[in-house]
Each structure stands twice: as C-alpha cells, then as structure tokens.
Write a protein that holds these residues in place. Structure first.
Motif, PDB file in Angstrom:
ATOM      1  N   HIS A 128       0.868  -1.174   0.000  1.00  3.01           N
ATOM      2  CA  HIS A 128       0.000   0.000   0.000  1.00  3.01           C
ATOM      3  C   HIS A 128       0.909   1.229   0.000  1.00  3.01           C
ATOM      4  N   LEU A 129       0.877   2.001  -1.091  1.00  2.00           N
ATOM      5  CA  LEU A 129       1.804   3.110  -1.290  1.00  2.00           C
ATOM      6  C   LEU A 129       1.110   4.442  -0.994  1.00  2.00           C
ATOM      7  N   PHE A 130       1.764   5.268  -0.157  1.00  2.00           N
ATOM      8  CA  PHE A 130       1.255   6.596   0.177  1.00  2.00           C
ATOM      9  C   PHE A 130       2.110   7.646  -0.518  1.00  2.00           C
ATOM     10  N   MET A 131       1.460   8.583  -1.230  1.00  2.00           N
ATOM     11  CA  MET A 131       2.163   9.633  -1.980  1.00  2.00           C
ATOM     12  C   MET A 131       1.393  10.938  -1.857  1.00  2.00           C
ATOM     13  N   ASP A 132       2.084  12.070  -2.116  1.00  2.00           N
ATOM     14  CA  ASP A 132       1.391  13.355  -2.102  1.00  2.00           C
ATOM     15  C   ASP A 132       0.889  13.706  -3.498  1.00  2.00           C
ATOM     16  N   ASN A 133       0.344  14.908  -3.637  1.00  2.00           N
ATOM     17  CA  ASN A 133      -0.329  15.272  -4.890  1.00  2.00           C
ATOM     18  C   ASN A 133       0.599  15.484  -6.076  1.00  2.00           C
ATOM     19  N   PHE A 134       1.917  15.530  -5.853  1.00  2.00           N
ATOM     20  CA  PHE A 134       2.851  15.653  -6.974  1.00  2.00           C
ATOM     21  C   PHE A 134       2.832  14.397  -7.844  1.00  2.00           C
ATOM     22  N   TYR A 135       2.592  13.236  -7.238  1.00  2.00           N
ATOM     23  CA  TYR A 135       2.673  11.957  -7.946  1.00  2.00           C
ATOM     24  C   TYR A 135       1.302  11.390  -8.312  1.00  2.00           C
ATOM     25  N   THR A 154      -3.025  12.666  -1.354  1.00  2.00           N
ATOM     26  CA  THR A 154      -3.691  13.867  -1.831  1.00  2.00           C
ATOM     27  C   THR A 154      -3.608  13.918  -3.357  1.00  2.00           C
ATOM     28  N   LEU A 155      -4.450  14.763  -3.943  1.00  2.00           N
ATOM     29  CA  LEU A 155      -4.584  14.792  -5.405  1.00  2.00           C
ATOM     30  C   LEU A 155      -4.717  16.229  -5.875  1.00  2.00           C
ATOM     31  N   ARG A 156      -4.042  16.549  -6.974  1.00  2.00           N
ATOM     32  CA  ARG A 156      -4.170  17.885  -7.561  1.00  2.00           C
ATOM     33  C   ARG A 156      -5.466  17.981  -8.361  1.00  2.00           C
ATOM     34  N   SER A 157      -6.090  19.155  -8.297  1.00  2.00           N
ATOM     35  CA  SER A 157      -7.391  19.336  -8.938  1.00  2.00           C
ATOM     36  C   SER A 157      -7.314  19.348 -10.461  1.00  2.00           C
ATOM     37  N   ASN A 158      -6.114  19.603 -11.021  1.00  2.00           N
ATOM     38  CA  ASN A 158      -5.996  19.683 -12.479  1.00  2.00           C
ATOM     39  C   ASN A 158      -5.503  18.388 -13.115  1.00  2.00           C
ATOM     40  N   ARG A 159      -5.485  17.293 -12.372  1.00  2.00           N
ATOM     41  CA  ARG A 159      -5.063  16.020 -12.935  1.00  2.00           C
ATOM     42  C   ARG A 159      -6.077  15.519 -13.962  1.00  2.00           C
ATOM     43  N   GLU A 164     -15.207  15.896 -12.347  1.00  2.00           N
ATOM     44  CA  GLU A 164     -15.536  17.317 -12.272  1.00  2.00           C
ATOM     45  C   GLU A 164     -16.550  17.594 -11.174  1.00  2.00           C
ATOM     46  N   GLU A 165     -17.414  16.633 -10.926  1.00  2.00           N
ATOM     47  CA  GLU A 165     -18.430  16.804  -9.886  1.00  2.00           C
ATOM     48  C   GLU A 165     -17.802  16.965  -8.515  1.00  2.00           C
ATOM     49  N   VAL A 166     -16.689  16.266  -8.288  1.00  2.00           N
ATOM     50  CA  VAL A 166     -15.986  16.376  -7.012  1.00  2.00           C
ATOM     51  C   VAL A 166     -15.047  17.573  -7.015  1.00  2.00           C
ATOM     52  N   THR A 167     -14.302  17.748  -8.099  1.00  2.00           N
ATOM     53  CA  THR A 167     -13.267  18.773  -8.159  1.00  2.00           C
ATOM     54  C   THR A 167     -13.823  20.181  -8.003  1.00  2.00           C
ATOM     55  N   PHE A 168     -14.938  20.472  -8.649  1.00  2.00           N
ATOM     56  CA  PHE A 168     -15.469  21.837  -8.674  1.00  2.00           C
ATOM     57  C   PHE A 168     -16.608  22.069  -7.669  1.00  2.00           C
ATOM     58  N   LYS A 169     -16.904  21.092  -6.853  1.00  2.00           N
ATOM     59  CA  LYS A 169     -17.952  21.226  -5.847  1.00  2.00           C
ATOM     60  C   LYS A 169     -17.478  22.125  -4.708  1.00  2.00           C
ATOM     61  N   LYS A 170     -18.290  23.153  -4.364  1.00  2.00           N
ATOM     62  CA  LYS A 170     -17.964  24.045  -3.253  1.00  2.00           C
ATOM     63  C   LYS A 170     -18.555  23.473  -1.958  1.00  2.00           C
ATOM     64  N   LEU A 171     -17.691  23.320  -0.960  1.00  2.00           N
ATOM     65  CA  LEU A 171     -18.103  22.691   0.291  1.00  2.00           C
ATOM     66  C   LEU A 171     -18.032  23.671   1.453  1.00  2.00           C
ATOM     67  N   LEU A 196      -8.392  17.555  -1.635  1.00  2.00           N
ATOM     68  CA  LEU A 196      -8.799  16.532  -2.599  1.00  2.00           C
ATOM     69  C   LEU A 196      -7.905  15.313  -2.405  1.00  2.00           C
ATOM     70  N   SER A 197      -8.484  14.124  -2.344  1.00  2.00           N
ATOM     71  CA  SER A 197      -7.705  12.917  -2.080  1.00  2.00           C
ATOM     72  C   SER A 197      -8.143  11.776  -2.982  1.00  2.00           C
ATOM     73  N   ILE A 198      -7.273  10.767  -3.078  1.00  2.00           N
ATOM     74  CA  ILE A 198      -7.537   9.585  -3.904  1.00  2.00           C
ATOM     75  C   ILE A 198      -7.089   8.353  -3.130  1.00  2.00           C
ATOM     76  N   THR A 199      -7.843   7.268  -3.247  1.00  2.00           N
ATOM     77  CA  THR A 199      -7.467   6.021  -2.589  1.00  2.00           C
ATOM     78  C   THR A 199      -8.066   4.835  -3.333  1.00  2.00           C
ATOM     79  N   THR A 200      -7.404   3.712  -3.230  1.00  2.00           N
ATOM     80  CA  THR A 200      -7.930   2.454  -3.780  1.00  2.00           C
ATOM     81  C   THR A 200      -8.079   1.409  -2.674  1.00  2.00           C
ATOM     82  N   ASN A 201      -7.894   1.836  -1.418  1.00  2.00           N
ATOM     83  CA  ASN A 201      -7.882   0.872  -0.318  1.00  2.00           C
ATOM     84  C   ASN A 201      -8.934   1.157   0.755  1.00  2.00           C
TER      85      ASN A 201
END
Length: 251
Positions: A128-135, A154-159, A164-171, A196-201
């Motif tokens: 299980h690999l943990f990385m920041d939004n650069f990767y 974490t995840l960059r919004s411009n990847r 789009e529903e998640v990226t541009f949603k105002k919370l 913004l985050s991403i996971t497969t686990n």
C-alpha cells in the motif's frame, strides 16, 4: 587511522568509470556503479511491511553541478534532489537522483514512470503506497492496481481524469463528498481549506481521530491513514541530519 589522515585520503577520492553507460544515467556515471550495489543491499537486508511511502528529499550540496537544485523553503537550500521510497519509520528502500529536465519522449507521464521505477522490486506483493499530490493521478492508481498495489494520498485538482463533480464542488466546513471510478475513490473534504484525495484501499467515510495534543477531531479515513504513514522521508531526513555529510574539497 587518525581523523586527519582520513580527511587527507577522502579529499583525493574521485569516482571514475570507463564502462558502458546508459543515456538515462549519463550524468551519474561516476557514482552509478557504487549507488546500485548499495541500493541492492538496502533491498536485500530488510523486507518491508505492507505500507510504503514515496516523497522527495534534498541532499545538501554546494558544489558545481548541472542538476543542483535551489529550494528556498528547505533548510539546506542548495542540494541534490532525491526521490525516495521508504517505510513509514524511515528505512530507505530505493532512491532515484533527479538529473534535471529530460527531453525523452515517452507515452507514460514522467511522474508515473518515476513511481513505477522506484516500485519495481515491490510490485505484485500487495503493498500500500502513500504519496502526495505531486505523484498521484487516476491513471497511476489504475496501473498500480494492475500490479496488486494500493495507493492513497492527496490529489491535484488539475489532474487528467478527475471527476468534475468532485473537483469543482464548493463545500462548507466539515462537508465531505466522494465519487467512485471502478476501484478508485476520489473525494473532497473541507476543514480550514478544501483537500482533494484519492485512494484504492478505503471506502470513504468520516472517522474520529486523536491528534498529538490529545484533541479529538473528525476527518476522512483515507486522510487519517495518509497522515500516519507519509512521514517516512521526513523521519529519514531527521536521522541523517544527526551526521554531518558536507565535505570541503579542492579537487
């Protein structure tokens, strides 16, 4: 041997390699024959647990070097940038030295190919690999899943490929939203700012955690795991800082 004698010998040491050098390691030809056996020993001496972390580090170096970096926010502002794969407690498993911008044409994004190279010895083993939004990206998560490797970070919004529903949603503060693409979950949570985050686990859900001051707080479970396991390179840098590495040289 006295310390003065050791310093006299050290100032005369210079790497020299006359064998075949691959174009991708041309700038490292003097240290590459030494670096590779060292990394092989690192990987042989210790078998890591499930969790791994990948981040960058800056090795202090003030000499003349074409790929020397200047990072104003780092304590050692001048140095050699390293991409390191470590365990959460700071053990180094693999290292790649940044050699400057490359003009190589490759269909695979450079950050994705970098991660796959560093993880080459640990693919298909259930890590299980943990990385920041650069990767992190959705495409990279798919490739690692094909090799039985989970990712969280974490995840960059411009990847490319982000929802789009998640990226541009105002919370509002405390709100949490997520969407699923196959086995990949992309989510956004707002505390002081939106993350913004991403996971497969992990199935995204809000959990209660306790910080280092004993205060209880609610946050997404993937970000809680990310904070626990992403400090491997920082721990390594802390341990290295106890031993002085710069050496003055006139040769």
């Amino acid at each position: 041997m006295s310390g003065c004698r050791f310093q006299q010998l050290l100032r005369c040491i210079n790497g020299h390699y006359t064998g075949h050098v691959d174009s991708s390691t041309q700038k490292l030809k003097k240290i590459y024959p030494i670096l590779q056996p060292i990394l092989a020993n690192f990987q042989t001496a210790y078998l890591p647990s499930k969790t791994l972390s990948l981040d960058e580090s800056l090795l202090l170096f003030r000499g003349r070097l074409s790929f020397r970096q200047y990072r104003v926010r780092k304590k050692a502002k001048y140095g050699i940038k390293l991409f390191q794969l470590t365990t959460p407690d700071g053990y180094v498993l693999n290292v790649e030295i940044y050699q400057g911008k490359s003009d190589d044409i490759d269909k695979t994004p450079k950050t994705s190919s970098l991660v796959l190279r560093l993880m080459q010895q640990y693919l298909n083993k259930g890590h299980h690999l943990f990385m920041d939004n650069f990767y992190n990206s959705i495409e990279l998560s798919k490739k690692l899943l094909e090799h039985k490797t989970h990712t969280t970070g974490t995840l960059r919004s411009n990847r490319k490929g982000n929802s789009e529903e998640v990226t541009f949603k105002k919370l509002n503060k405390g709100e949490h939203i997520w969407r699923r693409q196959g086995q990949i979950y992309v989510s956004k949570w707002r505390d002081k700012r939106e993350v913004l985050s991403i996971t497969t686990n992990h199935y995204p859900e809000i959990v209660e955690v306790t910080n280092k001051f004993g205060q209880k707080k609610k946050k997404p479970n993937d970000l809680a795991e990310y904070n626990l396991n992403m400090s491997g390179v920082d721990t390594c840098d802390q341990m290295v800082s106890y031993y002085s590495s710069p050496r003055k040289s006139i040769r």
